[in-house]
Design an enzyme around this catalytic site. Structure first.
Site, mmCIF file in Angstrom:
data_model
loop_
_atom_site.group_PDB
_atom_site.id
_atom_site.type_symbol
_atom_site.label_atom_id
_atom_site.label_comp_id
_atom_site.label_asym_id
_atom_site.label_seq_id
_atom_site.Cartn_x
_atom_site.Cartn_y
_atom_site.Cartn_z
ATOM 1 N N HIS A 85 -9.883 4.925 -8.568
ATOM 2 C CA HIS A 85 -8.440 5.003 -8.314
ATOM 3 C C HIS A 85 -8.167 5.560 -6.920
ATOM 4 C CE1 HIS A 85 -4.194 5.657 -9.634
ATOM 5 N NE2 HIS A 85 -4.257 6.639 -8.746
ATOM 6 N N GLU A 86 -8.868 6.617 -6.540
ATOM 7 C CA GLU A 86 -8.651 7.219 -5.228
ATOM 8 C C GLU A 86 -9.149 6.312 -4.108
ATOM 9 O OE1 GLU A 86 -6.705 9.579 -5.067
ATOM 10 O OE2 GLU A 86 -6.755 10.222 -7.154
ATOM 11 N N HIS A 89 -6.421 4.033 -3.407
ATOM 12 C CA HIS A 89 -5.411 4.617 -2.512
ATOM 13 C C HIS A 89 -5.790 4.346 -1.056
ATOM 14 C CE1 HIS A 89 -2.314 6.830 -4.680
ATOM 15 N NE2 HIS A 89 -3.225 7.234 -5.554
ATOM 16 N N GLU A 116 0.937 4.198 -7.844
ATOM 17 C CA GLU A 116 -0.061 4.596 -8.846
ATOM 18 C C GLU A 116 -0.499 3.407 -9.690
ATOM 19 O OE1 GLU A 116 -1.561 7.669 -9.053
ATOM 20 O OE2 GLU A 116 -0.495 7.760 -7.137
#
Length: 275
Positions: A85-86, A89, A116
């Protein structure tokens, strides 16, 4: 610094093209990695991985210092998804066109929710490559067994497997994880009244295919006479005509395929709806 609890955010009216672009970014990134362990996943960014107690946060990405923070108190599966997930980003920040389009379309809290969600899309694409998804669907079809095998082979949680499999499943299908809250087990030989006092089975996580018309909310109770409860109690795989249970009491006709995950004492389910 981008921080997240790595939980799915409401999708609303996100442009499908934006999600497709996010999947493309993550898939392209993943194909260039030397492996699938944590260090390999982060290597494409040249970012440093730091594990530490982040309290209620699962992780964060600091682009200024090229650092990805991961909560060392989280489960290995959760840490793996948070890392992906990061990384997403970082990939989103690197794509000026996609980032500008998202900022032009949303603002405030809704903007953060959409970012998100897009990063969850990216994480799913990174951890669940299309080749694996296609192979699982080809072998098992849209079934509870497919969810089990996908989570096992990709080393991800069932909730991540649900999200990824739902995205690529044709037709109207709802996937779910169902279980009974942990508590004192019913004693052998207890009366039917005592057995009836067991904690109810509830939906723990769910996600529907793009064609699915109705969401199945986490926390929804599953009636005792449902096929899902039978599979949980007998630990035997089963499929048949049944229904999707809703909080309102409505029963949506569906073909139900339920697979017992014995170790986790839960059932992985697919509901192929008939409308």
């Amino acid at each position: 610094m981008a921080a997240s609890d790595a939980s799915p955010a409401p999708e609303g009216a996100i442009d499908p093209a934006h999600k497709a672009r996010m999947r493309e970014l993550a898939s392209t990134y993943g194909r260039g990695l030397p492996g699938s362990d944590a260090q390999a996943l982060a290597s494409g960014l040249g970012a440093r991985l730091v594990y530490m107690d982040l309290g209620e946060r699962d992780g964060a990405y600091d682009p200024e210092h090229d650092v990805i923070l991961i909560n060392n108190k989280a489960s290995p599966e959760r840490q793996r998804f948070t890392l992906a997930h990061e990384i997403s980003h970082a990939l989103l920040l690197s794509d000026d066109d996609l980032l500008s389009a998202v900022h032009d379309s949303f603002e405030g809290e809704r903007l953060e929710e959409v970012i998100e969600t897009l990063c969850n899309v990216g994480a799913s694409a990174l951890l669940l490559p299309s080749e694996l998804l296609d192979d699982v669907l080809r072998r098992y079809g849209p079934t509870g067994r497919a969810l089990y095998e996908l989570a096992r082979r990709a080393d991800v949680s069932a909730s991540v497997a649900i999200y990824g499999l739902a995205e690529v499943t044709p037709g109207s299908v709802i996937y779910a994880v169902c279980s009974r809250p942990r508590g004192k087990p019913t004693e052998e030989g207890a009366s039917s009244r005592q057995r009836g006092s067991r904690r109810p089975v509830v939906v723990r996580a769910s996600s529907g295919s793009p064609q699915a018309r109705y969401p199945l909310r986490p926390g929804t109770p599953v009636p005792d006479d449902h096929l899902v409860v039978t599979v949980l109690d007998t630990e035997l795989e089963a499929a048949g005509r049944s229904y999707v249970p809703f909080r309102s009491g409505r029963k949506l006709p569906a073909w139900v395929d339920a697979y017992p995950d014995k170790r986790a004492r839960r059932v992985l389910v697919s509901f192929r709806t008939e409308e």
